[in-house]
Enzyme design. Structure first.
Site, PDB file in Angstrom:
ATOM      1  N   GLU A  71       0.843  -1.195   0.000  1.00 23.46           N
ATOM      2  CA  GLU A  71       0.000   0.000   0.000  1.00 23.46           C
ATOM      3  C   GLU A  71       0.882   1.250   0.000  1.00 23.46           C
ATOM      4  OE1 GLU A  71      -3.320   0.412   0.015  1.00 23.46           O
ATOM      5  OE2 GLU A  71      -4.178  -1.537   0.555  1.00 23.46           O
ATOM      6  N   ALA A  72       1.038   1.868  -1.174  1.00 23.74           N
ATOM      7  CA  ALA A  72       1.798   3.113  -1.248  1.00 23.74           C
ATOM      8  C   ALA A  72       1.052   4.219  -0.488  1.00 23.74           C
ATOM      9  CB  ALA A  72       2.013   3.515  -2.703  1.00 23.74           C
TER      10      ALA A  72
END
Length: 517
Positions: free
Chosen positions: A273-274
């Site tokens: 999850e950026a």
């Protein structure tokens, strides 16, 4: 060989045509790369998967026969979360044309950069407000049929999910699945957060290896090489806990999420999850660095991963053979803290203040600080359990259940003669359906109880011997009280309605057997 963001100063993201053109140029004349189609989307687009192998393999059977681990990485499951799509193109370029060829020494890679192919091109501005229009326009979250592809792992309504499970997951059997996302906006202090596959009713060893070895080593390497901070996935709530926060909370354990389903398949998986609030070039950079170091790790440790997965698979089978009818396994779970808190949790600082109504509120400050001993709600314990059976008998009229199990890779057999089974029968007293649709389903919760029973079954009925590799997934799907099983997703609604459950108790049609002869 230049991605769309690189061409546009990171103002634009790749269209489907851009990705396909990039792949065509990247793999042209390369012996170590070939393009296959996972399947066709609703709009008729081929969903591309690039096979990277040295020497090349021409089929899933050849890949498995090579003895190398197969690593599957996908981007764009949600089309507004674009950096995975872009980072995989950069990695493809560096493996084939740059200095990352060694990543094919000991493994076979499958890159699926644009999984939600249709929705990618339905671009508008303002779809991802936490990304602050970086890029300016992005695609939509659901697929062309209106489903969230990351809530479809059990029910498989979407054409993309069917293609992924039937044409990639089942035949290629990846040792590791990596799913690339962007968070929806929580202000932690990391450029990217990660989570393993939450195993729940599955074997624990693949989870332990991912949590204890892969993720810590990859996190350290990215910090050392790129000066990019990675950390555990989690949300926090200043309104609930005040400041400083005391806890972080992960997402839930359900195998409808593809990463979690791998825990029930006795395989490893990682959620990426950026950080939504960074610019596109930063999110691409952190995602690229994360995937690069995962592949460095798997290239070095792939055989150990295969061994752990194989041992977990055998343990699942052995559990059925030795403990059927004797032990309980969880079917419903609640989130609980891990044994160890997060030390030095990175987070943006907050200032406590009072609004015009005299209420305490918090303003985010620009600096990042670290908090000690933050409780990490990233574990799950069962709240409801059921007896592990040797298998299940399915009446021959429930062919839709049988076909669905087969799509998942389950071995289902047919009784060649009449048989008697000893086990447990579940008697349902109510089927409660949600009034609010979720993923176009009014999800169901069953009420009732098990009782010991003996039953006769006819030649032509189906049975599932649970002593097979997908034992844990089968158990989770077929147990009536499972919180993410086939009952939950309305596969038995019609049966219960026709049987008159609203007026009287009705037996759940799938019998849980301990002995069948």
């Amino acid at each position: 060989m230049i991605t769309t963001p690189e061409k546009t100063n990171y103002q634009e993201t790749s269209t489907y045509a851009d990705v396909m053109a990039f792949i065509d140029v990247a793999i042209a004349g390369e012996d170590a790369a070939r393009l296959i189609s996972m399947g066709k989307s609703v709009d008729g687009k081929d969903i591309p998967v690039v096979v990277l192998a040295s020497p090349m393999v021409n089929s899933a059977e050849e890949a498995k026969a090579s003895g190398k681990p197969i690593i599957y990485i996908q981007g764009n499951i949600h089309s507004g979360e674009v950096e995975g799509k872009e980072a995989l193109q950069v990695l493809l370029r560096e493996i084939l044309k740059g200095d990352k060829k060694h990543l094919l020494d000991n493994q076979i890679l499958l890159f699926a950069p644009i999984y939600s192919a249709d929705s990618n091109d339905k671009m508008e501005q303002g779809r991802r407000p936490s990304q602050e229009d970086s890029p300016v326009e992005t695609g939509i979250r659901p697929n062309s049929q209106g489903w969230d592809l990351n809530r479809d792992g059990i029910k498989m309504d979407a054409i993309e999910t069917k293609a992924l499970i039937q044409n990639i997951i089942v035949p290629w059997d990846p040792a590791l699945f990596v799913d690339l996302h962007t968070t929806n906006g929580v202000w932690h202090g990391y450029s990217l957060t990660w989570a393993p596959s939450y195993h729940t009713a599955g074997q624990k060893a693949p989870y332990d290896y991912t949590w204890d070895k892969i993720l810590p080593e990859v996190t350290d390497k990215v910090l050392e090489k790129d000066d990019v901070h990675l950390g555990p996935y989690g949300y926090f709530y200043t309104r609930r806990e005040g400041w400083p926060i005391k806890s972080i909370y992960t997402y839930n354990h359900h195998p409808r999420y593809l990463v979690n389903q791998f825990g029930l398949r006795n395989r490893m998986a990682i959620l990426s999850e950026a950080f939504a609030h960074e610019r596109l070039y930063q999110r691409m950079n952190s995602t690229y660095a994360f995937v690069r170091e995962i592949l460095e790790f798997t290239n070095k440790n792939g055989q150990e991963m295969l061994r752990i997965n194989a041992e977990a698979e055998q343990a699942a089978i052995d559990d059925v053979i030795s403990d059927a009818g004797k032990v309980q396994k969880g079917v419903r779970f609640e989130m609980v803290p891990t044994d160890e808190p997060v030390d030095n949790y990175r987070i943006y600082n907050y200032l406590e203040t009072t609004n015009e109504k005299g209420q305490t509120t918090y303003l985010r400050k620009p600096e990042i600080i670290t908090l000690k001993d933050v409780v990490n709600y990233s574990a799950f314990k069962p709240t409801t359990s059921a007896t592990l059976p040797r298998g299940y008998v399915i009446p021959q009229e429930l062919t839709h259940i049988v076909e669905h199990l087969k799509m998942h890779g389950v071995t289902v057999e047919t009784l060649t003669k009449n048989a008697r089974a000893t086990g447990e029968e579940y008697t349902a007293t109510a089927l409660n359906k949600s009034s609010r649709p979720f993923e176009q389903h009014n999800m169901a919760t069953i009420e009732g109880s098990f009782s010991a029973a003996k039953k006769r079954f006819k030649k032509g009925d189906y049975y599932v011997d649970l002593a097979q590799p997908l034992a844990n997934l089968i158990f989770y799907m077929l147990e009536p009280e499972s919180d993410d099983g086939l009952v939950t997703w309305n596969f038995f609604d019609e049966y219960f309605q026709q049987a008159g459950l609203e007026e009287k108790p009705v037996a759940y049609p799938i019998f849980k057997y301990f002995e069948l002869n």
